[in-house]
Enzyme design. Structure first.
Site, PDB file in Angstrom:
ATOM      1  CD  GLU A 106       0.011  -7.691   6.362  1.00  0.00           C
ATOM      2  OE1 GLU A 106      -0.867  -7.989   6.043  1.00  0.00           O
ATOM      3  OE2 GLU A 106       0.585  -6.403   6.402  1.00  0.00           O
ATOM      4  CG  ASP A 117      -0.990  -0.142   1.613  1.00  0.00           C
ATOM      5  OD1 ASP A 117      -1.806  -0.283   0.969  1.00  0.00           O
ATOM      6  OD2 ASP A 117      -0.899  -1.386   2.214  1.00  0.00           O
TER       7      ASP A 117
END
Ligand code: HPA
Ligand code: ZN
Length: 339
Positions: A202, A281
């Protein structure tokens, strides 16, 4: 094609979510409600002020706010309410199957019992299956900014609940916390029969993806964007059909990419990578599954068949049984034919 037609195509498509932190679904309204009933203060005056703080330059800036938000979760009911709110939301978006993360250490480090966390989440998932028809798997993630001893302690706590937890994962601050830091605890988890996944690539380098594959024996890579820096790795991921659980809006909000128009999704698909779309999220990054699908569809001008391919990849990359997968894959083919 009109935006409204594409939006309704995305809405009606059966979907699965494979990269979702349940603590990352904590909407500000529910956060204030739960803080109040637990007699806890939130350092923002109201929902609007809290939402204004949701502006991040990198993963760590987000994590600081995400852990602060999660700190008002105390009782089993809090974890139930959090999970139930998520399930009702994605039910409206036609999500059929979810494989979600929870971060026990975020709570046990505050002396909230492991059982409260697990039972609250699990009871809501069971009710979601019964009442909303959403099937599920639960993944326990270790926080990689903590040491391996703490992860071992967490794994010990999970051993009586192997029937409820299918896999272990690895999340939190990636840079400086490579998968190799957790190779022993992942080995033990594998020996105990858990599946494994890990966030890798990431913000961290492609080497972390290789470590996740070779040392942690993962069955999926969460994110994995940085694989594109290493063409041999890309070939290996494609050959093994190793799923990558991509999260477009998360990558945008955490500045992993500058603009969704630069999202390397088509390049990944051309390389035959098994890429899936997920929301990570959603309470913090501006959208759940449909918003993620819509964001990349608009930015990259995706066709209906490309969108359907991505939805199919989600089911292929899941831990549903081969029969269940076939049923959903056929359903999507039929949907594409009729829409
Ligand atoms: N990356 C790493 N850790 C996380 C994330 C993420 O996107 N979301 C919640 N914990
Ligand atoms: Zn994540």
């Amino acid at each position: 094609m009109k935006d409204s037609e594409m939006l309704s195509f995305i809405q009606g498509l059966p979907k699965t979510e494979l990269h979702l932190h349940i603590e990352g679904t904590f909407e500000p309204e529910l956060m204030f409600k739960i803080a109040k009933r637990n007699n806890l203060e939130i350092k923002y005056a109201d929902v609007e002020e809290l939402k204004r703080a949701y502006s991040f330059n990198n993963l760590q800036e987000f994590l600081d706010i995400y852990y602060a938000g999660a700190s008002v979760l105390i009782e089993e009911q809090d974890f139930y309410d959090l999970t139930w709110a998520y399930l009702t939301k994605v039910h409206e978006e036609n999500v059929k199957h979810v494989e979600i993360f929870f971060d026990p250490q975020t709570h046990t480090d505050r002396n909230v019992s492991f059982e409260y966390v697990l039972n609250g989440i699990y009871k809501a998932l069971e009710d979601g299956q019964k009442q909303l028809g959403i099937s599920f798997k639960l993944i326990m993630s270790f926080l990689r900014h903590l040491d391996e001893a703490s992860a071992f302690k967490t794994l010990e706590q999970a051993l009586p609940y192997k029937d409820k937890i299918i896999a272990v994962g690895l999340d939190s601050s990636e840079l400086g916390n490579p998968p190799s830091k957790f190779k022993n605890v992942f080995k033990k988890a594998l020996d105990e029969g858990f599946l494994t996944v890990a966030h890798a690539g990431e913000e961290g380098p492609s080497e972390y993806i290789r470590e996740a594959l070779d040392l942690l024996k993962v069955g999926r890579i969460d994110h994995g964007n940085r694989c594109l820096d290493d063409i041999d790795l890309v070939k290996r991921l494609a050959k093994e059909q190793m799923p990558l659980t991509l999260c477009p809006l998360s990558n945008l909000e955490l500045k992993v990419i500058k603009d969704l128009k630069e999202y390397p999704l088509l390049k990944m698909m051309e390389h035959n990578l098994l890429v899936t779309i997920n929301s990570d999220d959603p309470a913090y990054f501006g959208g759940y599954m449909n918003e993620n699908f819509w964001g990349i569809t608009k930015a990259l001008n995706l066709s209906k068949s490309q969108i359907a391919e991505l939805a199919k990849n989600g089911f292929k990359a899941s831990w549903l049984s081969p029969n269940e997968k076939q049923t959903y894959l056929k359903e999507i083919d039929l949907y594409l034919l009729n829409n």
